[in-house]
Design a protein around this motif. Sequence first.
Motif, PDB file in Angstrom:
ATOM      1  N   ARG A  33       0.836  -1.200   0.000  1.00 51.79           N
ATOM      2  CA  ARG A  33       0.000   0.000   0.000  1.00 51.79           C
ATOM      3  C   ARG A  33       0.874   1.254   0.000  1.00 51.79           C
ATOM      4  NH1 ARG A  33      -3.417  -1.925   5.167  1.00 51.79           N
ATOM      5  NH2 ARG A  33      -1.249  -1.885   5.906  1.00 51.79           N
ATOM      6  N   PRO A  34       0.457   2.305  -0.718  1.00 46.65           N
ATOM      7  CA  PRO A  34       1.257   3.537  -0.750  1.00 46.65           C
ATOM      8  C   PRO A  34       1.084   4.329   0.544  1.00 46.65           C
ATOM      9  CG  PRO A  34      -0.755   3.837  -2.011  1.00 46.65           C
ATOM     10  CD  PRO A  34      -0.747   2.397  -1.562  1.00 46.65           C
ATOM     11  N   ILE A  35       2.109   4.343   1.364  1.00 45.49           N
ATOM     12  CA  ILE A  35       2.013   5.093   2.614  1.00 45.49           C
ATOM     13  C   ILE A  35       2.552   6.515   2.458  1.00 45.49           C
ATOM     14  CG2 ILE A  35       2.006   3.091   4.123  1.00 45.49           C
ATOM     15  CD1 ILE A  35       4.964   3.494   4.608  1.00 45.49           C
ATOM     16  N   ARG A  36       3.270   6.774   1.335  1.00 46.89           N
ATOM     17  CA  ARG A  36       3.679   8.140   1.043  1.00 46.89           C
ATOM     18  C   ARG A  36       3.997   8.266  -0.435  1.00 46.89           C
ATOM     19  NH1 ARG A  36       9.013  11.549   2.824  1.00 46.89           N
ATOM     20  NH2 ARG A  36       9.946   9.919   1.563  1.00 46.89           N
ATOM     21  N   LEU A  37       3.409   9.271  -1.067  1.00 50.44           N
ATOM     22  CA  LEU A  37       3.709   9.595  -2.462  1.00 50.44           C
ATOM     23  C   LEU A  37       3.955  11.087  -2.562  1.00 50.44           C
ATOM     24  CD1 LEU A  37       3.802   8.989  -5.542  1.00 50.44           C
ATOM     25  CD2 LEU A  37       1.345   9.488  -5.574  1.00 50.44           C
ATOM     26  N   GLN A  38       5.067  11.452  -3.180  1.00 52.76           N
ATOM     27  CA  GLN A  38       5.353  12.850  -3.486  1.00 52.76           C
ATOM     28  C   GLN A  38       5.772  12.941  -4.948  1.00 52.76           C
ATOM     29  OE1 GLN A  38       8.109  14.748  -0.804  1.00 52.76           O
ATOM     30  NE2 GLN A  38       6.720  14.658   0.920  1.00 52.76           N
ATOM     31  N   LEU A  39       5.013  13.717  -5.723  1.00 51.89           N
ATOM     32  CA  LEU A  39       5.323  13.938  -7.131  1.00 51.89           C
ATOM     33  C   LEU A  39       5.531  15.419  -7.379  1.00 51.89           C
ATOM     34  CD1 LEU A  39       2.571  11.762  -8.889  1.00 51.89           C
ATOM     35  CD2 LEU A  39       4.959  11.133  -8.495  1.00 51.89           C
ATOM     36  N   HIS A  40       6.512  15.739  -8.226  1.00 52.35           N
ATOM     37  CA  HIS A  40       6.712  17.109  -8.687  1.00 52.35           C
ATOM     38  C   HIS A  40       6.814  17.095 -10.211  1.00 52.35           C
ATOM     39  CE1 HIS A  40       8.093  17.589  -4.488  1.00 52.35           C
ATOM     40  NE2 HIS A  40       7.693  18.836  -4.624  1.00 52.35           N
ATOM     41  N   ALA A  41       6.150  18.050 -10.858  1.00 47.53           N
ATOM     42  CA  ALA A  41       6.268  18.214 -12.310  1.00 47.53           C
ATOM     43  C   ALA A  41       5.826  19.618 -12.678  1.00 47.53           C
ATOM     44  CB  ALA A  41       5.413  17.183 -13.051  1.00 47.53           C
ATOM     45  N   ALA A  42       6.661  20.322 -13.409  1.00 45.62           N
ATOM     46  CA  ALA A  42       6.327  21.658 -13.912  1.00 45.62           C
ATOM     47  C   ALA A  42       5.750  22.558 -12.816  1.00 45.62           C
ATOM     48  CB  ALA A  42       5.340  21.554 -15.072  1.00 45.62           C
ATOM     49  N   SER A  43       6.353  22.548 -11.648  1.00 49.31           N
ATOM     50  CA  SER A  43       5.958  23.340 -10.476  1.00 49.31           C
ATOM     51  C   SER A  43       4.692  22.832  -9.800  1.00 49.31           C
ATOM     52  CB  SER A  43       5.776  24.827 -10.829  1.00 49.31           C
ATOM     53  OG  SER A  43       6.987  25.368 -11.300  1.00 49.31           O
ATOM     54  N   TRP A  44       4.028  21.833 -10.361  1.00 48.70           N
ATOM     55  CA  TRP A  44       2.900  21.207  -9.680  1.00 48.70           C
ATOM     56  C   TRP A  44       3.419  20.177  -8.688  1.00 48.70           C
ATOM     57  CZ3 TRP A  44      -2.151  22.718 -10.436  1.00 48.70           C
ATOM     58  CH2 TRP A  44      -2.396  23.540 -11.544  1.00 48.70           C
ATOM     59  N   GLN A  45       2.674  19.946  -7.624  1.00 47.53           N
ATOM     60  CA  GLN A  45       3.095  18.999  -6.603  1.00 47.53           C
ATOM     61  C   GLN A  45       1.886  18.201  -6.122  1.00 47.53           C
ATOM     62  OE1 GLN A  45       5.496  20.537  -3.335  1.00 47.53           O
ATOM     63  NE2 GLN A  45       4.442  19.207  -1.892  1.00 47.53           N
ATOM     64  N   VAL A  46       2.096  16.908  -5.912  1.00 39.91           N
ATOM     65  CA  VAL A  46       1.074  16.041  -5.340  1.00 39.91           C
ATOM     66  C   VAL A  46       1.676  15.298  -4.157  1.00 39.91           C
ATOM     67  CG1 VAL A  46      -0.277  13.930  -5.694  1.00 39.91           C
ATOM     68  CG2 VAL A  46      -0.322  15.736  -7.415  1.00 39.91           C
ATOM     69  N   ASP A 100      -0.946  23.943  -6.834  1.00 41.25           N
ATOM     70  CA  ASP A 100      -0.663  24.616  -8.101  1.00 41.25           C
ATOM     71  C   ASP A 100       0.692  25.310  -8.043  1.00 41.25           C
ATOM     72  OD1 ASP A 100      -1.607  27.892  -7.734  1.00 41.25           O
ATOM     73  OD2 ASP A 100      -2.009  26.419  -6.178  1.00 41.25           O
ATOM     74  N   PRO A 101       1.218  25.738  -9.198  1.00 40.44           N
ATOM     75  CA  PRO A 101       2.553  26.362  -9.204  1.00 40.44           C
ATOM     76  C   PRO A 101       2.688  27.566  -8.291  1.00 40.44           C
ATOM     77  CG  PRO A 101       1.929  25.750 -11.429  1.00 40.44           C
ATOM     78  CD  PRO A 101       0.722  25.509 -10.569  1.00 40.44           C
ATOM     79  N   SER A 102       1.604  28.342  -8.106  1.00 40.18           N
ATOM     80  CA  SER A 102       1.705  29.519  -7.243  1.00 40.18           C
ATOM     81  C   SER A 102       1.720  29.154  -5.766  1.00 40.18           C
ATOM     82  CB  SER A 102       0.518  30.467  -7.499  1.00 40.18           C
ATOM     83  OG  SER A 102      -0.691  29.904  -7.010  1.00 40.18           O
ATOM     84  N   GLY A 103       1.271  27.935  -5.443  1.00 45.27           N
ATOM     85  CA  GLY A 103       1.208  27.503  -4.064  1.00 45.27           C
ATOM     86  C   GLY A 103       0.033  28.063  -3.289  1.00 45.27           C
ATOM     87  N   GLU A 104      -0.858  28.770  -3.971  1.00 49.66           N
ATOM     88  CA  GLU A 104      -1.962  29.436  -3.284  1.00 49.66           C
ATOM     89  C   GLU A 104      -3.226  28.584  -3.205  1.00 49.66           C
ATOM     90  OE1 GLU A 104      -2.680  33.113  -5.208  1.00 49.66           O
ATOM     91  OE2 GLU A 104      -0.675  33.926  -4.848  1.00 49.66           O
ATOM     92  N   HIS A 105      -3.376  27.658  -4.134  1.00 47.66           N
ATOM     93  CA  HIS A 105      -4.651  26.946  -4.240  1.00 47.66           C
ATOM     94  C   HIS A 105      -4.430  25.441  -4.188  1.00 47.66           C
ATOM     95  CE1 HIS A 105      -6.399  30.793  -5.296  1.00 47.66           C
ATOM     96  NE2 HIS A 105      -5.506  30.917  -6.264  1.00 47.66           N
ATOM     97  N   ALA A 106      -4.305  24.894  -3.004  1.00 52.86           N
ATOM     98  CA  ALA A 106      -4.171  23.447  -2.841  1.00 52.86           C
ATOM     99  C   ALA A 106      -5.556  22.815  -2.867  1.00 52.86           C
ATOM    100  CB  ALA A 106      -3.462  23.123  -1.534  1.00 52.86           C
ATOM    101  N   THR A 107      -5.700  21.710  -3.596  1.00 53.64           N
ATOM    102  CA  THR A 107      -6.972  20.994  -3.665  1.00 53.64           C
ATOM    103  C   THR A 107      -6.770  19.583  -3.137  1.00 53.64           C
ATOM    104  OG1 THR A 107      -6.522  20.324  -5.958  1.00 53.64           O
ATOM    105  CG2 THR A 107      -7.805  22.339  -5.616  1.00 53.64           C
ATOM    106  N   GLU A 108      -7.771  19.117  -2.401  1.00 52.81           N
ATOM    107  CA  GLU A 108      -7.703  17.774  -1.834  1.00 52.81           C
ATOM    108  C   GLU A 108      -8.601  16.842  -2.628  1.00 52.81           C
ATOM    109  OE1 GLU A 108      -8.632  17.781   2.285  1.00 52.81           O
ATOM    110  OE2 GLU A 108      -7.107  19.277   2.804  1.00 52.81           O
ATOM    111  N   GLY A 109      -8.216  15.559  -2.634  1.00 54.31           N
ATOM    112  CA  GLY A 109      -9.018  14.558  -3.312  1.00 54.31           C
ATOM    113  C   GLY A 109      -9.003  13.248  -2.549  1.00 54.31           C
TER     114      GLY A 109
END
Length: 204
Positions: A57-70, A84-93
């Motif tokens: 099971r994934p207990i930790r995932l960190q992805l970065h691409a083109a200033s986006w982060q998950v 998002d790249p600006s860091g102002e609008h984090a969205t949860e899923g």
Amino acid sequence: MPRGRYSLHDPHDHTPLGEEHFHCATGPSGWRYVSQTTAPSGDHSGSVDLTLDELGRPIRLQLHAASWQVRGAALDGVTWVRTDPSGEHATEGNVAAHTFTGTSPAFYVAVSRLLRLSPGGGATRVRLVAFTAPVLAPRTLDQSWALISRTAHATDNGPLEVDEYQVSALDTGEQHTVHLAGDVVLSAPGIELEELESPPSSFS
């Protein structure tokens, strides 16, 4: 600790997408994969940091691409935060899915560890949340996995077991083949193993 380099390309028209320089390791608590990706120009384009527990099971995932982060983990299915790249609008899923997937070879290893299929044991359905560059937008998809064969190949370090999986996209019916040796992807659509400095780790 396997360390090496994959080349990445578009699986349909074979356009080069860059390279992924990786190292990974098994441990008493599971498996960890860390990589840096580069564009065809050689410029840094992103990174992957994935940790699985002993059950896959994934207990930790960190992805970065083109200033986006998950950042994500297995929690009530799978849960993530996308920034998002600006860091102002984090969205949860959150989705009632089994694990994550994406363009990194690490995700093939992760799904195989989670399913733990037996050769000739039939197909198993799995629900995944995919994040793909450049914007890492989440997409839920269903696949069917079957372990077709497990073949031992003689090497200087002893026999190497290679698993051949058939992976089917349940929305389109498209099928492809993935070859894994331990925690290393030998071949898959859009992925070629170019360098490997030490043998793959075997999972107990």
